[in-house]
Motif scaffolding. Structure first.
Motif, mmCIF file in Angstrom:
data_model
loop_
_atom_site.group_PDB
_atom_site.id
_atom_site.type_symbol
_atom_site.label_atom_id
_atom_site.label_comp_id
_atom_site.label_asym_id
_atom_site.label_seq_id
_atom_site.Cartn_x
_atom_site.Cartn_y
_atom_site.Cartn_z
ATOM 1 N N ARG A 124 7.375 9.105 8.007
ATOM 2 C CA ARG A 124 6.426 9.092 9.119
ATOM 3 C C ARG A 124 5.952 10.501 9.476
ATOM 4 O O ARG A 124 6.242 11.010 10.548
ATOM 5 C CB ARG A 124 7.015 8.387 10.362
ATOM 6 C CG ARG A 124 7.660 7.026 10.104
ATOM 7 C CD ARG A 124 6.734 6.052 9.368
ATOM 8 N NE ARG A 124 5.435 5.946 9.981
ATOM 9 C CZ ARG A 124 4.289 6.163 9.313
ATOM 10 N NH1 ARG A 124 4.297 6.456 8.021
ATOM 11 N NH2 ARG A 124 3.145 6.046 9.914
ATOM 12 N N GLY A 164 0.807 -1.223 0.000
ATOM 13 C CA GLY A 164 0.000 0.000 0.000
ATOM 14 C C GLY A 164 0.831 1.261 0.000
ATOM 15 O O GLY A 164 0.628 2.139 0.822
ATOM 16 N N ILE A 193 -5.982 11.086 3.552
ATOM 17 C CA ILE A 193 -4.601 10.864 3.113
ATOM 18 C C ILE A 193 -4.503 10.653 1.597
ATOM 19 O O ILE A 193 -3.473 10.916 0.996
ATOM 20 C CB ILE A 193 -3.941 9.704 3.896
ATOM 21 C CG1 ILE A 193 -2.427 9.703 3.691
ATOM 22 C CG2 ILE A 193 -4.550 8.358 3.536
ATOM 23 C CD1 ILE A 193 -1.663 8.869 4.705
ATOM 24 N N TYR A 194 -5.602 10.189 0.969
ATOM 25 C CA TYR A 194 -5.594 10.042 -0.496
ATOM 26 C C TYR A 194 -6.325 11.198 -1.189
ATOM 27 O O TYR A 194 -6.627 11.116 -2.381
ATOM 28 C CB TYR A 194 -6.234 8.710 -0.912
ATOM 29 C CG TYR A 194 -5.470 7.511 -0.388
ATOM 30 C CD1 TYR A 194 -4.281 7.109 -0.979
ATOM 31 C CD2 TYR A 194 -5.939 6.781 0.708
ATOM 32 C CE1 TYR A 194 -3.567 6.021 -0.492
ATOM 33 C CE2 TYR A 194 -5.225 5.694 1.201
ATOM 34 C CZ TYR A 194 -4.048 5.314 0.592
ATOM 35 O OH TYR A 194 -3.338 4.249 1.072
ATOM 36 N N GLY A 221 2.896 10.555 11.180
ATOM 37 C CA GLY A 221 2.021 9.900 10.206
ATOM 38 C C GLY A 221 0.555 10.082 10.574
ATOM 39 O O GLY A 221 0.217 10.553 11.674
ATOM 40 N N SER A 231 -13.085 7.832 5.497
ATOM 41 C CA SER A 231 -11.743 7.627 4.968
ATOM 42 C C SER A 231 -11.850 7.505 3.452
ATOM 43 O O SER A 231 -11.930 6.419 2.899
ATOM 44 C CB SER A 231 -11.145 6.365 5.593
ATOM 45 O OG SER A 231 -9.835 6.167 5.129
#
Ligand SMILES: Cc1ncc(COP(=O)(O)O)c(C=O)c1O
Lengths: 161, 380
Positions: B237, B35, B198-199, B95, B164
């Motif tokens: 991180r 990933g 995060i995406y 992170g 998410s």
């Protein structure tokens, strides 16, 4: 740059099917576009990038970068003298530069003497050439965007969620 | 006898033991199970960190992170996602992983319920449970969760909805209209929202819409994002939380004691990425987009049907035609064709019958994997 050219420049072995699928285009459109680019000279040719150091030891070639100061000609500028130079098969690249000198000539020969002879006999004797400075190539690290030394293969985990 | 914490002891290890034990050390396989980006962090970013090291920047930073990075992050969030945060509303974390842990621990009490749309990334459920709460999975056959799906799961114990999107593992996202409805539900039932974006940068046809951009939502949204995916910085991180000062005043207590601060080298790398890394980021995104297009077409052709993913670098095709479970499929494919994919059930409710494929690998290898998967399916 158009995306098809960009992809082919990185990997000339991609098929029209691959490219069509990657770019959401029809295979026919991609074929046609490639044909057009081949016809109009956008794509000049397909070639492999070779690290010559890896080839079985041949006779070492000598490469020199030669800076030339020239007197530009009326009406023709640098183009006429450039053509006189780039027609020589020993010349692999030729660039017009800004700065201390005008033309940068890349010459390949079988040995030092060959190149030296080419410079003294063919280049410096041309009308309008004011001076030359010859630099011999010692080692190539990167060429046309490709690093010629094997980068360490990166270890990645097999799984990461 | 030495004893462990009960909750930890009862927590199952992530994923499927048998499968992952096989994959983890295998040498001669092609893995579609990773990933992370297949790019190294761009050179200018690495080079910037050499410089910071030369200057001797090796100390702790403020618990909150370097002010320059917090300012750049606030500017980035405004420019890219139209959400308005002051630098004081940004906390730099180790992170998004740490951000999720902190956020859950900051808001959850024993017995609270967390509404969790699944299938989803694997960290939310165990971290919620560790904080004493219960994760309540909600799912939708289309993988596009709706406000209705969520509202049906609301009980008096509900405390937070976790969003998410774009999703790991499906690659789907939630459209703006639905996000607005979900915001309405959060308001109506007075729930927090944790939004892991995060995406968010990696969306292909439509622009990402953040729930933090819905007017009036800032106080209840805990927005998190990081540098791992879009900027190809998984190993550094580094991530952050953007949220109200009230929330962060509590959250920083955990971060301060458990991490102190994020690594200073990574913080300098992140500043460089935000200031000068956009062109490379766009290039990487374009290359994921091309491979997404290819995989979407190729998988449907070989009978692993799937709708077109909208973001991230995952695709989550159906393996129904194989008549195998996700785990059997993944095991078989690994043994017979030496290709690793992740069984969909690992990602929770609704994941069975699917496998997750990460297409962030070399294009030639990707083609090879498709050919091998086709062979595997035909051999069944
Ligand atoms: C949805 C999601 N959130 C968070 C993470 C972890 O991110 P980080 O590297 O910032 O801890 C991942 C990594 O796979 C992810 O897919």
């Amino acid at each position: 740059m158009n995306e098809i050219a960009e992809l082919l420049q990185k990997d000339a072995r991609l098929t029209p099917e691959d490219i069509a699928s990657m770019l959401n285009k029809s295979v026919e459109d991609v074929r046609e576009k490639i044909r057009q680019m081949e016809d109009d000279g956008t794509i000049i040719k397909y070639s492999a990038v070779i690290n010559e150091e890896k080839l079985p030891k041949q006779k070492d070639k000598v490469v020199a970068f030669i800076e030339i100061q020239v007197q530009p000609e009326r009406e023709k500028g640098f183009d006429a003298i450039a053509e006189r130079i780039y027609q020589f098969p020993q010349v692999t690249s030729l660039y017009l530069m800004s700065g201390r000198y005008d033309l940068l000539v890349v010459v390949e020969g079988d040995n030092l003497k060959d190149v030296a002879f080419f410079v003294s006999d063919k280049l410096s004797t041309l009308d309008n050439v004011k001076s030359t400075a010859t630099h011999f190539l010692l080692k190539k690290y990167k060429e046309n965007g490709t690093m010629l030394f094997k980068q360490n293969k990166l270890e990645r985990l097999n799984v990461a969620l | 006898m030495l004893r462990f914490n009960n909750r930890i002891e009862q927590m199952p290890p992530s994923g499927i033991r048998k499968f992952f034990d096989l994959v983890i050390d295998a040498k001669d396989i092609i893995s579609l199970g990773v990933g992370e980006p297949d790019f190294v962090t761009p050179w200018h970013v690495r080079e910037r960190v050499f410089y910071s090291l030369e200057q001797g920047r090796t100390s702790y930073t403020s618990n909150w992170g370097l002010m320059e990075l917090r300012k750049e992050t606030a500017k980035y969030l405004k420019d890219r996602f139209a959400v308005n945060y002051d630098a004081s509303e940004i906390m730099i974390t180790v992170g998004v992983s740490e951000a999720v842990d902190i956020a859950l621990r900051t808001i959850l009490n024993e017995g609270d319920e967390v509404i969790l749309p699944e299938p989803t990334y694997v960290c939310y459920r165990p971290l919620a449970e560790l904080a004493g709460a219960k994760a309540v999975a909600v799912s939708n056959p289309s993988f596009k969760i709706t406000a209705d799906d969520i509202e049906k799961a609301v009980t008096p114990k509900s405390k937070v909805i976790i969003l998410s999107y774009p999703s790991n593992p499906t690659g789907y996202t939630i459209d703006r209209a639905e996000i607005e409805k979900i915001a309405e539900i959060a308001r109506k039932h007075d729930l927090w929202i944790i939004s892991d974006e995060i995406y968010g940068e990696l969306t292909y046809e439509k622009e990402h819409f953040s729930i933090a951009a819905v007017p009036g939502m800032k106080d209840r949204v805990i927005l998190m994002n990081g540098f791992s995916k879009a900027f190809a910085m998984t190993g550094w991180r580094l991530g952050y939380i953007a949220a109200s000062n009230d929330f962060l005043a509590q959250a920083v207590k955990i971060h301060q004691y458990a991490a102190l601060c994020a690594p200073i080298m990574a913080q300098y790398a992140a500043i460089e990425s935000l200031q000068r890394g956009m062109p490379e980021m766009e290039e990487m995104k374009k290359s994921y987009w091309r491979r997404r297009n290819y995989m979407f077409e190729a998988l449907n052709k070989i009978g692993m049907t799937v709708n077109r993913p909208e973001g991230a670098f995952y695709i989550f095709p159906s393996i129904e035609r194989s008549k195998l479970s996700s785990e059997e499929f993944a095991l078989g494919l690994l043994e017979k064709q030496r290709v690793a994919v992740i069984p969909g059930d690992v990602f929770g409710l609704g994941g069975e019958g699917r496998v997750r494929i990460c297409y962030a690998i070399d294009f030639e290898l990707l083609k090879e994997c498709v050919a091998r998967m086709e062979k595997f399916i035909k051999s069944l």
